[in-house]
Design an enzyme around this catalytic site. Structure first.
Site, short mmCIF file in Angstrom:
data_model
loop_
_atom_site.label_atom_id
_atom_site.label_comp_id
_atom_site.label_asym_id
_atom_site.label_seq_id
_atom_site.Cartn_x
_atom_site.Cartn_y
_atom_site.Cartn_z
NE ARG A 166 60.85 71.29 10.76
CZ ARG A 166 59.79 71.94 10.32
NH1 ARG A 166 59.20 72.84 11.10
NH2 ARG A 166 59.29 71.70 9.11
CE LYS A 192 64.16 73.18 7.46
NZ LYS A 192 64.12 71.82 6.86
CG HIS A 269 63.24 64.68 12.47
ND1 HIS A 269 63.08 66.01 12.85
CD2 HIS A 269 62.73 64.61 11.22
CE1 HIS A 269 62.52 66.69 11.87
NE2 HIS A 269 62.28 65.87 10.87
NE ARG A 272 58.94 67.63 11.75
CZ ARG A 272 58.13 68.65 11.54
NH1 ARG A 272 57.47 69.18 12.55
NH2 ARG A 272 57.97 69.14 10.33
CG HIS A 295 56.01 69.47 5.94
ND1 HIS A 295 55.43 68.24 5.70
CD2 HIS A 295 57.05 69.22 6.78
CE1 HIS A 295 56.08 67.30 6.37
NE2 HIS A 295 57.06 67.87 7.03
CE1 TYR A 304 51.37 72.40 3.30
CE2 TYR A 304 51.57 74.76 3.64
CZ TYR A 304 52.05 73.49 3.81
OH TYR A 304 53.22 73.30 4.50
#
Length: 332
Positions: A166, A192, A269, A272, A295, A304
């Protein structure tokens, strides 16, 4: 723990925003938090009255599940589902903070309905060979540029296209963020929300980064590439900032003549998204892609699947953009 069980909503909003500021969110994110909190709080304070109660007199004890449901119903009426969903998440975080601080005994937000919002559609670069055209064009120093620095520009694109970083993650990188032994090189990313992750990089990306740092030493001297120095710098050797990085990527698109192939609203973006899309096309699993992109939404985290570092590295190595870089990066 707070001693006052009936503090005002306005004061607590300021406390929450101060606590959030330590996570280094963007000014835009903090402004969105404030707007969502105050807008809904004002609806609570109004509650159909012609003379709304000022927020500095609205007690937090008034925020019951029934009151919050009514306020969110009024909030949702003129707004898109995505806006309502974002406001719900902000208030859920706010109440989670208040519970942790001992201000309120529980979080009423689970009793407040929220709309389902579809996951945003990926916006990769359009055109089968567009990434290769972009990389090839940027690798060439153009005479029209006042101070061409193709090594730096190519390094930025390589990190976005082949590591899926990002904008904020690119800006946070230090020279020491690129680490590992030959054949096992990686980028340590501050993701993030401050969540760290490790992204394996292919040898071609590593050579591009080495070439960039060598060019930086030539421009600014060896002290400019100390381990704690920013990885990405401008033409004066200062750390790249948000606007400068966005302008750099826009200029790369113009030089490559691919501006019409960049989806609207997804400038950096789009790189990405191209990384993730190509991984999927080349056989990477959803779990590998989620881990590589970092994420962390609840919906994503439930799906996941733990994968080994070797599987992640194989997924990155399968990204065919690395093969385009291989012919552009100097051999070590």
């Amino acid at each position: 723990m707070h001693d006052k069980p009936d503090e005002t909503v306005s004061a607590l909003i300021e406390e929450f925003l101060t606590a959030r500021a330590t996570r280094k969110p963007s000014p835009h994110t903090l402004a969105a938090y404030r707007r969502d909190l105050t807008t809904v709080a004002e609806l609570v304070a109004a509650d159909g009255d012609t003379t709304p109660l000022p927020l500095d007199r609205l007690a937090v004890s008034a925020l019951s599940p029934r009151v919050m449901r009514a306020a969110f119903a009024r909030f949702a009426a003129p707004r898109a589902a995505a806006s309502v969903h974002r406001a719900w998440s902000t208030w859920n975080s706010f109440f989670t903070f208040l519970v942790a601080e001992g201000v309120v005994p529980g979080n009423p937000m689970p009793a407040v309905g929220r709309p389902r919002t579809p996951l945003p559609r990926p916006k990769p670069l359009r055109g089968e060979d567009t990434p290769e055209e972009l990389l090839s064009a940027v690798a060439r120093a153009e005479g029209r540029q006042r101070d061409p620095w193709p090594e730096r520009d190519l390094a930025v694109l390589a990190l976005a296209l082949c590591a899926g970083l990002r904008l904020s993650e690119l800006l946070a990188l230090r020279v020491s963020s690129v680490a590992g032994r030959d054949g096992e090189r990686r980028v340590d990313v501050a993701g993030k929300g401050g969540r760290p992750r490790t992204v394996p990089i292919d040898d071609a990306v590593d050579r591009v980064l080495v070439g960039y740092l060598d060019s930086r030493r030539h421009r600014f001297g060896s002290r400019s590439v100390r381990p704690d120095s920013p990885l990405l710098v401008d033409r004066q050797g200062e750390a790249l900032r948000r606007g400068g990085l966005q302008y750099l990527v826009e200029s790369c698109y113009r030089r490559a003549g691919i501006g019409d192939r960049v989806p609207r609203g997804a400038r950096l973006h789009a790189l990405r998204h191209t990384f993730a899309t190509r991984l999927a096309e080349d056989g990477a699993s959803a779990a590998e892609i989620m881990r590589l992109l970092g994420h962390a939404s609840l919906a994503s985290s439930q799906t996941y699947i733990e994968v080994t570092a070797g599987q992640q590295r194989a997924a990155v190595a399968a990204n065919r953009t690395n093969r385009a870089l291989s012919g552009l990066a100097p051999r070590r």
